[in-house]
Motif scaffolding. Sequence first.
Motif, PDB file in Angstrom:
ATOM      1  N   LEU A  53      35.433  71.413  -4.046  1.00 50.18           N
ATOM      2  CA  LEU A  53      35.923  72.100  -2.854  1.00 50.18           C
ATOM      3  C   LEU A  53      37.330  72.629  -3.112  1.00 50.18           C
ATOM      4  N   LYS A  54      37.537  73.871  -2.864  1.00 49.55           N
ATOM      5  CA  LYS A  54      38.852  74.499  -3.005  1.00 49.55           C
ATOM      6  C   LYS A  54      39.452  74.596  -1.606  1.00 49.55           C
ATOM      7  N   LEU A  55      40.233  73.593  -1.220  1.00 45.58           N
ATOM      8  CA  LEU A  55      40.710  73.473   0.156  1.00 45.58           C
ATOM      9  C   LEU A  55      42.105  74.033   0.391  1.00 45.58           C
ATOM     10  N   LEU A  56      42.842  74.359  -0.660  1.00 47.25           N
ATOM     11  CA  LEU A  56      44.196  74.877  -0.481  1.00 47.25           C
ATOM     12  C   LEU A  56      44.161  76.148   0.372  1.00 47.25           C
ATOM     13  N   GLY A  57      44.862  76.123   1.495  1.00 46.67           N
ATOM     14  CA  GLY A  57      44.889  77.258   2.410  1.00 46.67           C
ATOM     15  C   GLY A  57      43.677  77.321   3.328  1.00 46.67           C
ATOM     16  N   HIS A  58      42.827  76.310   3.289  1.00 44.73           N
ATOM     17  CA  HIS A  58      41.632  76.263   4.124  1.00 44.73           C
ATOM     18  C   HIS A  58      41.616  74.950   4.895  1.00 44.73           C
ATOM     19  N   GLU A  59      40.581  74.737   5.652  1.00 48.36           N
ATOM     20  CA  GLU A  59      40.466  73.487   6.407  1.00 48.36           C
ATOM     21  C   GLU A  59      39.073  72.908   6.239  1.00 48.36           C
ATOM     22  N   LEU A  60      38.988  71.637   6.451  1.00 46.99           N
ATOM     23  CA  LEU A  60      37.723  70.918   6.448  1.00 46.99           C
ATOM     24  C   LEU A  60      37.628  70.244   7.808  1.00 46.99           C
ATOM     25  N   SER A  61      36.571  70.495   8.528  1.00 47.41           N
ATOM     26  CA  SER A  61      36.429  69.876   9.844  1.00 47.41           C
ATOM     27  C   SER A  61      35.068  69.195   9.931  1.00 47.41           C
ATOM     28  N   PHE A  62      35.018  68.149  10.736  1.00 46.44           N
ATOM     29  CA  PHE A  62      33.781  67.415  10.931  1.00 46.44           C
ATOM     30  C   PHE A  62      33.836  66.702  12.276  1.00 46.44           C
ATOM     31  N   VAL A  63      32.674  66.392  12.802  1.00 50.70           N
ATOM     32  CA  VAL A  63      32.540  65.657  14.049  1.00 50.70           C
ATOM     33  C   VAL A  63      31.759  64.387  13.739  1.00 50.70           C
ATOM     34  N   VAL A  64      32.251  63.273  14.237  1.00 49.95           N
ATOM     35  CA  VAL A  64      31.629  61.978  13.963  1.00 49.95           C
ATOM     36  C   VAL A  64      31.410  61.249  15.280  1.00 49.95           C
ATOM     37  N   ASP A  65      30.254  60.642  15.430  1.00 46.47           N
ATOM     38  CA  ASP A  65      29.955  59.825  16.600  1.00 46.47           C
ATOM     39  C   ASP A  65      30.153  58.358  16.222  1.00 46.47           C
TER      40      ASP A  65
END
Length: 147
Positions: A53-65
Amino acid sequence: ALPFTLHGVDGGGFLKGSAGTAAGDRLALEHNGGVTFFSACAEEWEAESIGQLKLLGHELSFVVDLNRVGCACNLAVYLTSMPARGFNGEFSRGENRGTQPPYYCDANMLGGQWCPEVDLMEANDHVFQATLHNCEPPQNGHYNYCD
């Protein structure tokens, strides 16, 4: 391997692992489940295909229950620097992996091999923690110790 859409990754990829289902960009894991993201689908685990994953300058989002994740349980979302490398700098499937997949590594040496790890979330319905693990500088891509 399950086809999987990961926004920001051209062409998506594939997931391999256990106790999970994927549909489009949604992933559901069951108790003790885990998956690895691959950029290409193959019968065997190939180190060259483990997704980076090339995350520099990007975002990672997730939803957890967390509703059913009670005290003394840990729902973990983490990233590691797979694939592991041996002393010679070559990809290493690992020895003494236990239940971990080939090329697995983390900051706790659970798969028998060290590598950087970022715990984005370790949580249950009572607590939340995030941890950036520190590793000694690698030699030929091989890590000898992480905290």
